[in-house]
Design a protein around this motif. Structure first.
Motif, PDB file in Angstrom:
ATOM      1  N   GLU A   1       0.814  -1.222   0.000  1.00 53.09           N
ATOM      2  CA  GLU A   1       0.000   0.000   0.000  1.00 53.09           C
ATOM      3  C   GLU A   1       0.851   1.278   0.000  1.00 53.09           C
ATOM      4  O   GLU A   1       0.374   2.339  -0.379  1.00 53.09           O
ATOM      5  CB  GLU A   1      -0.958  -0.006   1.190  1.00 53.09           C
ATOM      6  CG  GLU A   1      -2.010  -1.110   1.072  1.00 53.09           C
ATOM      7  CD  GLU A   1      -3.034  -1.053   2.186  1.00 53.09           C
ATOM      8  OE1 GLU A   1      -3.041  -0.062   2.942  1.00 53.09           O
ATOM      9  OE2 GLU A   1      -3.831  -2.003   2.310  1.00 53.09           O
ATOM     10  N   LYS A   2       2.111   1.169   0.420  1.00 52.19           N
ATOM     11  CA  LYS A   2       2.986   2.344   0.424  1.00 52.19           C
ATOM     12  C   LYS A   2       3.627   2.579  -0.951  1.00 52.19           C
ATOM     13  O   LYS A   2       3.975   3.709  -1.283  1.00 52.19           O
ATOM     14  CB  LYS A   2       4.078   2.176   1.484  1.00 52.19           C
ATOM     15  CG  LYS A   2       3.539   2.179   2.905  1.00 52.19           C
ATOM     16  CD  LYS A   2       4.674   2.054   3.912  1.00 52.19           C
ATOM     17  CE  LYS A   2       4.126   2.074   5.342  1.00 52.19           C
ATOM     18  NZ  LYS A   2       5.216   1.917   6.355  1.00 52.19           N
TER      19      LYS A   2
ATOM     20  N   ALA B   1      11.305  -7.860  -1.808  1.00 55.04           N
ATOM     21  CA  ALA B   1      11.290  -8.894  -0.779  1.00 55.04           C
ATOM     22  C   ALA B   1      10.167  -8.635   0.223  1.00 55.04           C
ATOM     23  O   ALA B   1       9.851  -7.488   0.545  1.00 55.04           O
ATOM     24  CB  ALA B   1      12.640  -8.930  -0.062  1.00 55.04           C
ATOM     25  N   ASP B   2       9.525  -9.723   0.675  1.00 52.48           N
ATOM     26  CA  ASP B   2       8.481  -9.686   1.701  1.00 52.48           C
ATOM     27  C   ASP B   2       7.208  -8.971   1.232  1.00 52.48           C
ATOM     28  O   ASP B   2       6.359  -8.633   2.044  1.00 52.48           O
ATOM     29  CB  ASP B   2       9.001  -9.022   2.979  1.00 52.48           C
ATOM     30  CG  ASP B   2       8.210  -9.458   4.215  1.00 52.48           C
ATOM     31  OD1 ASP B   2       7.702 -10.594   4.225  1.00 52.48           O
ATOM     32  OD2 ASP B   2       8.079  -8.650   5.149  1.00 52.48           O
ATOM     33  N   ASN B   3       7.081  -8.731  -0.087  1.00 58.49           N
ATOM     34  CA  ASN B   3       5.875  -8.099  -0.630  1.00 58.49           C
ATOM     35  C   ASN B   3       4.956  -9.146  -1.250  1.00 58.49           C
ATOM     36  O   ASN B   3       5.406 -10.161  -1.776  1.00 58.49           O
ATOM     37  CB  ASN B   3       6.236  -7.058  -1.694  1.00 58.49           C
ATOM     38  CG  ASN B   3       6.532  -5.704  -1.074  1.00 58.49           C
ATOM     39  OD1 ASN B   3       6.695  -5.584   0.128  1.00 58.49           O
ATOM     40  ND2 ASN B   3       6.619  -4.686  -1.893  1.00 58.49           N
ATOM     41  N   GLU B   4       3.664  -8.836  -1.229  1.00 61.60           N
ATOM     42  CA  GLU B   4       2.658  -9.716  -1.823  1.00 61.60           C
ATOM     43  C   GLU B   4       2.302  -9.210  -3.222  1.00 61.60           C
ATOM     44  O   GLU B   4       2.202  -8.000  -3.439  1.00 61.60           O
ATOM     45  CB  GLU B   4       1.416  -9.724  -0.938  1.00 61.60           C
ATOM     46  CG  GLU B   4       0.451 -10.872  -1.204  1.00 61.60           C
ATOM     47  CD  GLU B   4      -0.591 -10.975  -0.105  1.00 61.60           C
ATOM     48  OE1 GLU B   4      -0.552 -11.952   0.658  1.00 61.60           O
ATOM     49  OE2 GLU B   4      -1.420 -10.053  -0.007  1.00 61.60           O
TER      50      GLU B   4
ATOM     51  N   GLU C   1      -6.441   0.716  -6.407  1.00 60.45           N
ATOM     52  CA  GLU C   1      -6.173   0.808  -4.963  1.00 60.45           C
ATOM     53  C   GLU C   1      -7.104  -0.096  -4.165  1.00 60.45           C
ATOM     54  O   GLU C   1      -6.691  -0.720  -3.179  1.00 60.45           O
ATOM     55  CB  GLU C   1      -6.314   2.259  -4.502  1.00 60.45           C
ATOM     56  CG  GLU C   1      -5.173   3.164  -4.946  1.00 60.45           C
ATOM     57  CD  GLU C   1      -5.297   4.571  -4.397  1.00 60.45           C
ATOM     58  OE1 GLU C   1      -6.451   5.056  -4.282  1.00 60.45           O
ATOM     59  OE2 GLU C   1      -4.261   5.176  -4.078  1.00 60.45           O
ATOM     60  N   ARG C   2      -8.364  -0.174  -4.582  1.00 56.26           N
ATOM     61  CA  ARG C   2      -9.319  -1.055  -3.903  1.00 56.26           C
ATOM     62  C   ARG C   2      -8.867  -2.509  -3.989  1.00 56.26           C
ATOM     63  O   ARG C   2      -8.907  -3.248  -3.006  1.00 56.26           O
ATOM     64  CB  ARG C   2     -10.709  -0.924  -4.523  1.00 56.26           C
ATOM     65  CG  ARG C   2     -11.519   0.272  -4.060  1.00 56.26           C
ATOM     66  CD  ARG C   2     -12.901   0.247  -4.708  1.00 56.26           C
ATOM     67  NE  ARG C   2     -13.652  -0.955  -4.356  1.00 56.26           N
ATOM     68  CZ  ARG C   2     -14.667  -1.438  -5.078  1.00 56.26           C
ATOM     69  NH1 ARG C   2     -15.036  -0.838  -6.189  1.00 56.26           N
ATOM     70  NH2 ARG C   2     -15.310  -2.519  -4.665  1.00 56.26           N
ATOM     71  N   LEU C   3      -8.425  -2.919  -5.179  1.00 55.36           N
ATOM     72  CA  LEU C   3      -7.985  -4.297  -5.362  1.00 55.36           C
ATOM     73  C   LEU C   3      -6.740  -4.573  -4.526  1.00 55.36           C
ATOM     74  O   LEU C   3      -6.630  -5.619  -3.877  1.00 55.36           O
ATOM     75  CB  LEU C   3      -7.715  -4.557  -6.843  1.00 55.36           C
ATOM     76  CG  LEU C   3      -7.424  -6.012  -7.231  1.00 55.36           C
ATOM     77  CD1 LEU C   3      -7.956  -6.301  -8.628  1.00 55.36           C
ATOM     78  CD2 LEU C   3      -5.940  -6.326  -7.171  1.00 55.36           C
ATOM     79  N   ILE C   4      -5.792  -3.645  -4.537  1.00 53.45           N
ATOM     80  CA  ILE C   4      -4.552  -3.823  -3.791  1.00 53.45           C
ATOM     81  C   ILE C   4      -4.821  -3.887  -2.287  1.00 53.45           C
ATOM     82  O   ILE C   4      -4.172  -4.635  -1.553  1.00 53.45           O
ATOM     83  CB  ILE C   4      -3.558  -2.691  -4.138  1.00 53.45           C
ATOM     84  CG1 ILE C   4      -2.999  -2.923  -5.559  1.00 53.45           C
ATOM     85  CG2 ILE C   4      -2.426  -2.599  -3.123  1.00 53.45           C
ATOM     86  CD1 ILE C   4      -2.195  -1.770  -6.101  1.00 53.45           C
ATOM     87  N   SER C   5      -5.790  -3.108  -1.803  1.00 53.35           N
ATOM     88  CA  SER C   5      -6.109  -3.064  -0.375  1.00 53.35           C
ATOM     89  C   SER C   5      -6.866  -4.303   0.107  1.00 53.35           C
ATOM     90  O   SER C   5      -6.832  -4.635   1.294  1.00 53.35           O
ATOM     91  CB  SER C   5      -6.941  -1.816  -0.057  1.00 53.35           C
ATOM     92  OG  SER C   5      -6.224  -0.646  -0.368  1.00 53.35           O
TER      93      SER C   5
END
Length: 278
Positions: free
Chosen positions: A71-72, A92-95, A136-140
């Protein structure tokens, strides 16, 4: 000229082995279009904390939409098929959430042609006219199937128009998949009832590459799939099933796509399939 009939569904669905194996977790879900033909693959994975931010992608003849769910620092890119194996930088460590779709899923609403995005990454918002708030909605959204539902409800209609698919390409792709890519352009043109020149032109428009190269990618992917997913599969099995003349011919195909040899691939991946199909 032949009269096109509805072709049966095929089981060809390309793999990106490092998405599936060299990650913290991997999920996937397959959907067919309303004619029960072309497949859309939804997938999600998380990079390991100790990854060096690099992962390898291989030729698959498909288009991916890849969403970084940080989200950042979110992003959403449309990725055309690579023509040779290459590395991409992920965090790394991201989805990540992805949508992979086959050629002939009509994308006439996109601002780029299929040929223009081969081997390229283009921001989704440059490809289609949607509000970033949708992305943004999908990512959140935290749930995998929640992401799939949001994509289908908000983004899918801006990309696909399944009512206008090319019957020529549809039938040609079916024959290529059916033969695991082991079919010549002369054979393919004869089967369909059009000239090789017309077939090549249609492929450039709807797939972005020539039917000959696409067939080679399908055969390469079929070999990868056998080595990775078929228990006790030998190189001899791969050679016979995919129409290679001999082992040298198989190895040469892997080298042409810039990949490791079949033996090295088997050593690296064969015992490491850990993904979940939902």
């Amino acid at each position: 000229m032949i009269k096109f009939q509805n072709t049966q569904t095929n089981n060809y669905l390309p793999l990106q082995p490092e998405f599936e194996i060299l990650t913290d977790y991997y999920l996937e879900h397959k959907e067919r279009n309303k004619h029960n033909q072309s497949t859309i693959l939804f997938y999600q994975f998380k990079m390991k904390k100790d990854m060096i931010n690099v992962i390898t992608v291989i030729p698959d003849g498909c288009i991916d939409i890849l969403f970084c769910c940080n989200e950042k620092a979110p992003f959403a890119n449309v990725c055309g098929s690579v023509l040779q194996t290459k590395t991409i930088n992920l965090h790394a460590d991201n989805e990540y959430f992805g949508v992979r779709f086959m050629p002939n899923q009509e994308t006439h609403k996109m601002n780029y042609s299929m040929k223009e995005i081969i081997d390229q990454e283009v921001p989704l918002l440059d490809m289609i006219s949607i509000d970033f708030m949708i992305v943004e909605r999908l990512i959140s959204e935290r749930d995998f199937f929640g992401k799939i539902n949001l994509f289908n409800e908000t983004i899918r209609k801006f990309i696909f128009d399944t009512d206008s698919s090319s019957k020529v390409i549809e039938y040609a792709l079916h024959n290529i998949y059916l033969n695991r890519g082991n079919i010549t352009m002369i054979q393919l043109a004869k089967e369909i009832g059009y000239s090789t020149r017309y077939l090549r032109k249609q492929f450039e428009e709807h797939v972005g590459i020539s039917p000959k190269l696409f067939s080679k990618i399908v055969r390469f992917q079929s070999s990868i799939s056998m080595l990775l997913k078929v228990n006790h599969c030998t190189l001899k099995d791969v050679i016979m099933e995919n129409g290679y003349y001999d082992q040298a011919h198989l190895i040469n195909d892997f080298k042409n796509f810039g990949y490791m040899t079949p033996n090295k691939f088997t050593e690296k991946f064969s015992a490491r399939t850990t993904y979940s199909t939902l």
